[in-house]
Design a protein around this motif. Structure first.
Motif, PDB file in Angstrom:
ATOM      1  N   MET A 184       0.825  -1.213   0.000  1.00  0.00           N
ATOM      2  CA  MET A 184       0.000   0.000   0.000  1.00  0.00           C
ATOM      3  C   MET A 184       0.856   1.259   0.000  1.00  0.00           C
ATOM      4  SD  MET A 184      -1.398   0.908   3.809  1.00  0.00           S
ATOM      5  CE  MET A 184      -1.290   2.665   3.565  1.00  0.00           C
ATOM      6  N   THR A 185       2.040   1.146   0.650  1.00  0.00           N
ATOM      7  CA  THR A 185       2.860   2.345   0.722  1.00  0.00           C
ATOM      8  C   THR A 185       3.574   2.615  -0.594  1.00  0.00           C
ATOM      9  OG1 THR A 185       4.529   0.928   1.595  1.00  0.00           O
ATOM     10  CG2 THR A 185       3.280   2.238   3.167  1.00  0.00           C
ATOM     11  N   ASP A 186       3.518   1.649  -1.500  1.00  0.00           N
ATOM     12  CA  ASP A 186       4.195   1.853  -2.769  1.00  0.00           C
ATOM     13  C   ASP A 186       3.265   2.388  -3.852  1.00  0.00           C
ATOM     14  OD1 ASP A 186       6.588  -0.844  -2.413  1.00  0.00           O
ATOM     15  OD2 ASP A 186       6.622   1.240  -1.760  1.00  0.00           O
ATOM     16  N   LYS A 187       2.109   2.858  -3.425  1.00  0.00           N
ATOM     17  CA  LYS A 187       1.203   3.510  -4.375  1.00  0.00           C
ATOM     18  C   LYS A 187       1.895   4.726  -4.958  1.00  0.00           C
ATOM     19  CE  LYS A 187      -2.199   4.525  -1.902  1.00  0.00           C
ATOM     20  NZ  LYS A 187      -3.194   4.544  -0.867  1.00  0.00           N
ATOM     21  N   PRO A 188       1.582   5.058  -6.214  1.00  0.00           N
ATOM     22  CA  PRO A 188       2.165   6.290  -6.735  1.00  0.00           C
ATOM     23  C   PRO A 188       1.712   7.484  -5.887  1.00  0.00           C
ATOM     24  CG  PRO A 188       0.706   5.228  -8.353  1.00  0.00           C
ATOM     25  CD  PRO A 188       0.691   4.379  -7.123  1.00  0.00           C
ATOM     26  N   ALA A 189       2.607   8.449  -5.721  1.00  0.00           N
ATOM     27  CA  ALA A 189       2.266   9.619  -4.914  1.00  0.00           C
ATOM     28  C   ALA A 189       1.118  10.369  -5.566  1.00  0.00           C
ATOM     29  CB  ALA A 189       3.472  10.528  -4.795  1.00  0.00           C
ATOM     30  N   PRO A 190       0.236  10.951  -4.753  1.00  0.00           N
ATOM     31  CA  PRO A 190      -0.865  11.714  -5.341  1.00  0.00           C
ATOM     32  C   PRO A 190      -0.315  12.916  -6.098  1.00  0.00           C
ATOM     33  CG  PRO A 190      -0.753  12.042  -2.948  1.00  0.00           C
ATOM     34  CD  PRO A 190       0.244  10.983  -3.299  1.00  0.00           C
ATOM     35  N   PRO A 191      -0.994  13.324  -7.157  1.00  0.00           N
ATOM     36  CA  PRO A 191      -0.497  14.471  -7.911  1.00  0.00           C
ATOM     37  C   PRO A 191      -0.496  15.719  -7.023  1.00  0.00           C
ATOM     38  CG  PRO A 191      -2.722  13.871  -8.608  1.00  0.00           C
ATOM     39  CD  PRO A 191      -2.261  12.801  -7.663  1.00  0.00           C
ATOM     40  N   ALA A 192       0.420  16.631  -7.288  1.00  0.00           N
ATOM     41  CA  ALA A 192       0.499  17.856  -6.493  1.00  0.00           C
ATOM     42  C   ALA A 192      -0.852  18.552  -6.539  1.00  0.00           C
ATOM     43  CB  ALA A 192       1.580  18.763  -7.044  1.00  0.00           C
ATOM     44  N   GLN A 215      13.441   5.067   2.434  1.00  0.00           N
ATOM     45  CA  GLN A 215      12.469   4.138   3.000  1.00  0.00           C
ATOM     46  C   GLN A 215      13.213   2.843   3.271  1.00  0.00           C
ATOM     47  OE1 GLN A 215       9.425   1.238   1.215  1.00  0.00           O
ATOM     48  NE2 GLN A 215       8.285   3.177   1.295  1.00  0.00           N
ATOM     49  N   PHE A 216      13.225   2.409   4.527  1.00  0.00           N
ATOM     50  CA  PHE A 216      13.721   1.067   4.819  1.00  0.00           C
ATOM     51  C   PHE A 216      12.526   0.153   4.580  1.00  0.00           C
ATOM     52  CE2 PHE A 216      17.227   2.401   8.108  1.00  0.00           C
ATOM     53  CZ  PHE A 216      17.907   3.047   7.089  1.00  0.00           C
ATOM     54  N   GLU A 217      12.668  -0.729   3.599  1.00  0.00           N
ATOM     55  CA  GLU A 217      11.515  -1.508   3.143  1.00  0.00           C
ATOM     56  C   GLU A 217      10.822  -2.219   4.295  1.00  0.00           C
ATOM     57  OE1 GLU A 217      11.943  -3.891  -0.335  1.00  0.00           O
ATOM     58  OE2 GLU A 217      13.312  -2.460  -1.293  1.00  0.00           O
ATOM     59  N   ARG A 218       9.535  -2.110   4.297  1.00  0.00           N
ATOM     60  CA  ARG A 218       8.640  -2.728   5.274  1.00  0.00           C
ATOM     61  C   ARG A 218       8.786  -2.152   6.685  1.00  0.00           C
ATOM     62  NH1 ARG A 218       9.656  -8.459   5.646  1.00  0.00           N
ATOM     63  NH2 ARG A 218       7.520  -8.762   6.327  1.00  0.00           N
ATOM     64  N   GLN A 219       9.625  -1.091   6.861  1.00  0.00           N
ATOM     65  CA  GLN A 219       9.847  -0.556   8.204  1.00  0.00           C
ATOM     66  C   GLN A 219       9.361   0.880   8.367  1.00  0.00           C
ATOM     67  OE1 GLN A 219      10.766  -2.351  10.514  1.00  0.00           O
ATOM     68  NE2 GLN A 219      12.125  -3.954   9.813  1.00  0.00           N
ATOM     69  N   GLY A 220       9.730   1.727   7.434  1.00  0.00           N
ATOM     70  CA  GLY A 220       9.382   3.131   7.614  1.00  0.00           C
ATOM     71  C   GLY A 220      10.360   4.018   6.877  1.00  0.00           C
ATOM     72  N   ASN A 277       7.281   8.965   0.418  1.00  0.00           N
ATOM     73  CA  ASN A 277       7.022   7.843  -0.482  1.00  0.00           C
ATOM     74  C   ASN A 277       7.461   8.209  -1.896  1.00  0.00           C
ATOM     75  OD1 ASN A 277       5.972   5.423  -1.550  1.00  0.00           O
ATOM     76  ND2 ASN A 277       4.058   6.450  -2.067  1.00  0.00           N
ATOM     77  N   ASP A 278       7.241   9.457  -2.236  1.00  0.00           N
ATOM     78  CA  ASP A 278       7.582   9.925  -3.565  1.00  0.00           C
ATOM     79  C   ASP A 278       9.092  10.111  -3.750  1.00  0.00           C
ATOM     80  OD1 ASP A 278       6.921  10.850  -6.114  1.00  0.00           O
ATOM     81  OD2 ASP A 278       7.007  12.935  -5.450  1.00  0.00           O
ATOM     82  N   ILE A 279       9.748  10.680  -2.751  1.00  0.00           N
ATOM     83  CA  ILE A 279      11.142  11.088  -2.968  1.00  0.00           C
ATOM     84  C   ILE A 279      12.195  10.130  -2.418  1.00  0.00           C
ATOM     85  CG2 ILE A 279      10.526  13.547  -3.046  1.00  0.00           C
ATOM     86  CD1 ILE A 279      11.769  13.755  -0.188  1.00  0.00           C
TER      87      ILE A 279
END
Ligand code: ATP
Ligand code: MG
Length: 602
Positions: free
Chosen positions: A1-9, A563-568, A348-350
């Motif tokens: 879920m956290t790998d969803k594309p970032a919402p547009p600005a 992002q440390f995968e699966r951690q935060g 998530n985006d950067i």
């Protein structure tokens, strides 16, 4: 879920300030100019609330090709310091704004302010009062009763002028006299009841030294400074609403007298940022630092902007928060999760992805040759293939997270357990064959075999599906790092309030925050505090652990966010992460673990 594309600005949403500015531009009131200002008092570190003010003021100016001045409101010589000015400039710049050459000080205008004060006396619009501060307070009246005129109110102008000059010359002691405007002691607005505008203070000022021993007060200084800088929209927080009639009175009179140019600035008020799970009051922040409840002003848990930076929060995350929550005229509380979600969405985006094992458990692949290793390739960002992939070494002995293994798993547990298969992400499918235990029965290692035909990225590797997918690091290659797991500083939404959980919906009395501004423009915050807010500190707001990280992370430049995968989301610490020692701070977890708690309190 956290790998969803970032919402547009988000497109700038209309708010009342944007509407007013658009209307002024349309009518040509200021000839299409938009000039705002951010006016901090250099008496402390900026906090999240100031970020809102900075983003609104600099943001509105930028949207309108205008400018925003940085003005230090330095009229209280006792409390201010250059050290704070530097830190404030740094924080504004960190948020991404530039005032160009428009950096000013209220003290730049001391000569004008003094000259204008003499003019008010000459016009019969100001007088020197010899009443004590207590007397003035006692005769000020209340919301329902008018004030009493001072016996000095009708002092002849010539006499007031002479006294004012002697005040300036240093002939009197602090508090002996004040200069007051002569407005209306019966005004329903207490600010209009002959407000004091100059007082005696035998104190050195950090910029003007000992030149002055009379200093102008906030209400008088602020509006004139705005007018002199040709500010168009003077945007401040709601507690100054009742001061607006005085703001207008002073500059209208001066413009009528030809001392200021029109069009005059106009003040607009917006709701300050109030956030749950923190405190923003200066007094409390000082106490947290001085009593050692945090590690300093830039402790990542502190709601200061220096703290936010060390935490790994981003300027764009703050902008996203302000844009999402809007600018309004109603004082409300924002839940901390809104701030955290804004940061998550920006990060998530950067943030590039990396692997770290925070609570390591050894996994031994018994059918993988000893002394062999190979590279697996992990994408740096799942939605941004252009950021490429990096090599992650694989070998016989790996680290996995302790909670990715269970000896007797409950139903629905798809990670590793005896006899079960998982994919080691970017690597192979492995099957668990057993565990090693110590004498006390603790699991010290897990054994598995791997299937050489299943390497991610090779042909046919994906034909065999397994449900679990866990991260890992090669034990021979991983480096160690100090990881600081930060969480909310307070355990309850409303620290110190009678009902800190705010459970009774609609009971705003426990959470209402009244903010008022005094003559120094200093804001006093009165959250009804029946308990000590320090009792509400979160005992788990900081945990320091030693963890394993990908070799590449040791070379991270301080302040790089991952992002440390699966951690935060984590950031290489600005101060302590060096070439020889890795230190990462947790900015925020991937998911909101406070959801239930805040739900209950909702
Ligand atoms: P003080 O009590 O010392 O005045 P302050 O927090 O008001 O503290 P200032 O330096 O006067 O600090 O604030 C600079 C600007 O930031 C002001 O325009 C103020 O209205 C704004 N500001 C302060 N706190 C908040 C907040 N919580 N939300 C939005 N704006 C804020
Ligand atoms: Mg203030």
């Amino acid at each position: 879920m956290t790998d969803k594309p970032a919402p547009p600005a988000p497109a700038p949403a209309p708010n009342f300030l944007r509407t007013i500015i658009a209307e002024d531009n349309r009518s040509g009131k200021y000839g299409g100019q938009v000039v705002t200002r951010f006016p901090p008092e250099p008496n402390g570190y900026l906090h999240y609330g100031h970020a809102k003010s900075i983003i609104i003021n600099f943001g509105l100016a930028a949207e309108n090709n205008g400018r925003c001045n940085l003005r230090f409101d330095d009229t209280n010589p006792l409390k201010e310091d250059v050290e704070f000015e530097d830190s404030i400039c740094g924080a504004v710049r960190w948020l991404g704004y530039d005032w160009g050459e428009h950096r000013y000080h209220a003290s730049d205008y001391y000569d004008d302010l003094y000259r204008f004060a003499e003019w008010f006396i000459e016009q019969g619009l100001a007088y020197i009062d010899s009443q004590s501060a207590e007397d003035m307070r006692a005769t000020r009246g209340t919301l329902t009763e008018p004030g009493k005129e001072s016996p000095d109110r009708h002092r002849p102008a010539a006499e007031s002028l002479a006294l004012f000059r002697r005040m300036k010359a240093g002939e009197f002691a602090d508090g002996q006299y004040v200069l007051r405007l002569k407005i209306d002691m019966a005004s329903p607005n207490l600010n209009m009841r002959d407000p004091a505008i100059y007082r005696i203070r035998h104190a050195s000022h950090h910029r003007t030294g000992d030149k002055w021993c009379v200093y102008p007060l906030y209400d008088y200084t602020h509006c004139i400074s705005d007018a002199l800088e040709r500010i168009t929209h003077s945007i401040c927080t709601l507690e100054f609403q009742d001061h607006r009639p005085l703001y207008d009175w002073v500059i209208e009179k001066l413009a009528d007298g030809g001392l200021l140019e029109r069009p005059l600035p106009r003040q607009y008020e917006f709701a300050r940022l109030n956030l749950t799970y923190v405190v923003l009051s200066k007094r409390k922040l000082i106490e947290l630092v001085n009593k050692g409840f945090v590690d300093g002003w830039d402790d990542p848990r502190m709601p200061t902007l220096v703290g936010a930076r060390r935490r790994g929060f981003t300027p764009d995350g703050f902008r996203l928060l302000i844009e999402r929550t809007g600018v309004s005229k109603n004082d409300t509380w924002l839940d901390m999760s809104l701030l955290e979600n804004a940061m998550r969405d920006d990060l998530n985006d950067i943030a590039e992805r990396r692997i770290a094992i925070l609570d390591p458990l050894k996994l031994i692949i018994d059918n993988y040759p000893e002394n062999q290793s190979e590279d697996c390739f992990a994408p740096n960002h799942p939605q941004k293939p252009e950021l490429g992939k990096r090599a992650v070494p694989f070998s016989r002995e790996l680290w996995i997270e302790r909670d990715d293994f269970m000896e007797t798993p409950p139903k629905g547990y798809f990670r590793l357990s005896p006899g079960k298969e998982v994919r080691l992400r970017y690597g192979y499918i492995v099957q668990c064959t057993g565990v090693d235990k110590d004498a006390a029965g603790n699991i010290v290692a897990v054994h598995a075999t791997y299937d050489p035909d299943t390497k991610s990225g090779t042909s046919g590797a994906e034909t065999r599906k397994v449900k679990g997918n866990i991260h890992w690091l090669s034990a021979a290659h991983a480096k160690t790092a100090e990881i600081r797991l930060y969480d909310r500083l307070f355990a309850v939404p409303f620290p110190g309030a009678r009902n800190p959980l705010g459970e009774a919906a609609g009971d705003t009395s426990s959470t209402a925050k009244a903010v008022s501004a005094d003559a120094d423009g200093e804001t006093a915050e009165a959250v009804s505090e029946e308990r000590n807010y320090l009792d509400d500190l979160n005992p788990d707001s900081k945990k320091v652990i030693t963890a394993y990280i990908e070799p590449a992370l040791a070379d991270a430049v301080p302040e790089t966010r991952f992002q440390f995968e699966r951690q935060g989301y984590f950031v290489a610490d600005l101060e302590d992460h060096t070439k020889t020692k890795s230190v990462f701070n947790r900015t925020v977890t991937l998911k909101d673990s406070w959801g239930e708690a805040s739900g209950k309190s909702g």
